[in-house]
Design an enzyme around this catalytic site. Sequence first.
Site, PDB file in Angstrom:
ATOM      1  N   SER A 189      79.765  58.414   4.125  1.00 12.23           N
ATOM      2  CA  SER A 189      79.399  57.649   2.936  1.00 12.23           C
ATOM      3  C   SER A 189      79.657  56.155   3.131  1.00 12.23           C
ATOM      4  CB  SER A 189      80.168  58.156   1.711  1.00 12.23           C
ATOM      5  OG  SER A 189      81.560  57.968   1.892  1.00 12.23           O
TER       6      SER A 189
ATOM      7  N   GLU B  97      90.015  37.167  11.677  1.00 14.80           N
ATOM      8  CA  GLU B  97      90.291  37.172  10.242  1.00 14.80           C
ATOM      9  C   GLU B  97      91.699  37.676   9.938  1.00 14.80           C
ATOM     10  OE1 GLU B  97      85.666  37.629   8.752  1.00 14.80           O
ATOM     11  OE2 GLU B  97      87.010  39.353   8.600  1.00 14.80           O
TER      12      GLU B  97
ATOM     13  N   ALA C 281      77.265  46.168   9.549  1.00 13.18           N
ATOM     14  CA  ALA C 281      76.770  46.810   8.342  1.00 13.18           C
ATOM     15  C   ALA C 281      75.290  46.582   8.066  1.00 13.18           C
ATOM     16  CB  ALA C 281      77.605  46.376   7.139  1.00 13.18           C
TER      17      ALA C 281
ATOM     18  N   ASP D  50      77.062  52.692  13.394  1.00 15.36           N
ATOM     19  CA  ASP D  50      77.942  52.646  14.566  1.00 15.36           C
ATOM     20  C   ASP D  50      77.811  53.864  15.470  1.00 15.36           C
ATOM     21  OD1 ASP D  50      78.876  50.295  13.625  1.00 15.36           O
ATOM     22  OD2 ASP D  50      80.907  50.962  13.190  1.00 15.36           O
TER      23      ASP D  50
ATOM     24  N   PHE E 279      78.142  52.359   4.853  1.00  9.01           N
ATOM     25  CA  PHE E 279      76.971  51.548   4.526  1.00  9.01           C
ATOM     26  C   PHE E 279      75.662  52.276   4.828  1.00  9.01           C
ATOM     27  CE2 PHE E 279      80.218  48.226   5.187  1.00  9.01           C
ATOM     28  CZ  PHE E 279      80.087  47.538   3.988  1.00  9.01           C
TER      29      PHE E 279
END
Length: 432
Positions: free
Chosen positions: A12, A170, A315, A299, A14
């Site tokens: 479930s 990040e 995504a 992926d 993207f």
Amino acid sequence: MSKFRRIVIVGSGFGGLATAKALAGKNCDVTLIDRTNHHLFQPLLYQVATAMLSPADIATATRTISRSSNIRVVMAEVTGIDAENKRVITKTNDDLPYDYLVLATGADYSFFGNDKWAQHAPVLKTLEDALSIREKLLSNFEQAERSKDIVKIKSLLTFVVVGAGPTGVEMAGAIAELAKTALARDFKNIDTSHLRILLVEAGEKALSTFPEELSSYAVNALRILGVEVSLGRPVKAITERGVMLGDDWVASSSVIWCAGTQARPAASWLDAEAARNKAVKVNEDCSVFGHPEIFAIGDVACYEAGLPRPLPGIAPVAKQQGGYVAKVILSRINGRPEVPPFKYRNWGTMAVIGRSHAVADFGKIRLKGFTGWLAWSMVHLMLLIDFRSRTSVYLNWSWGWFTRGRSARLLTGVQRKKTQPINASADTRAHS
């Protein structure tokens, strides 16, 4: 209506969600299966790990996303595929028959054959991972606040992030901001000179898929934040006491793994041809070789189809493939001509480096600094699944911007699971 109308979507994330939404209300029965009950917006998972956001800000119950009468949601762990009898095998033996199968199981981190490192270097793929990392980061500060042992304090305040892709960049920037602003001012006994944040990369370049101009900017922005960026230094060992970088030992009680990824085991379920990262090789319509009724997207798929290199695990690829596969299935169900081969529309890649700094590559247009950060913020707000999530994230970001504080600095006793079952999960990140 054709008899080929039972469609099972595994995952479930993207891609899986995009497929389900495109099939909502159509002349088919859709089963969406995942081992969790929520859709996770992975691109902001690092902000949960660094106490900027709470889990509910980036996760939405799958059942509330699409309430179409032809879509059924099942929470179960998939363990295999019986392609001959067209059945999805689950751990609870609630096997699901299908006429069409869409595999959107996503990817997991790879330790390049050094799986024993996993017990000392947590990854960031699930909410449990994020909460465990948050627990570790905050606990280290609490321990350092009351410790008198300088060696122990330095180890507690040394944070090593392995992998300088978007996730690693990040994460390192977020840890630096958490440590140097929100926490340093609230802990009276901590000497911030003992604080050390390292971002290490075996390759010679951070953000290797970005242009050199943007990669260099990201490295400089990280160094301004106080992050030590170490390139060309492969990890040779990770233990509970630290990490061996090249020939140097770094004592650290907090090592976070953001390096290589590999697809979840859909290829082995089907005994299908796979790429080096275990992704299933697919045809130009995203179907698995030898199985025209089975599709792999996101992926878990290796889509080459004449391209110079396979499509990246991001995504936008998963979402576009999900919508495309739904069109292919519907055209077959309704007896329409086959749709043209899948063609990916590249909308660019982005990465954020702390407060007011980001890089964005849109091809001819490249943004960095504050303008890049604004673009990154807007894109991610729009990609969030619902209005509630957008509102909550926006309010938390605004509060953090004006106060430099973190709204989710709670120690709740979350313990990281030693092992995790391999199964469907959210597809990839938005811009890696």
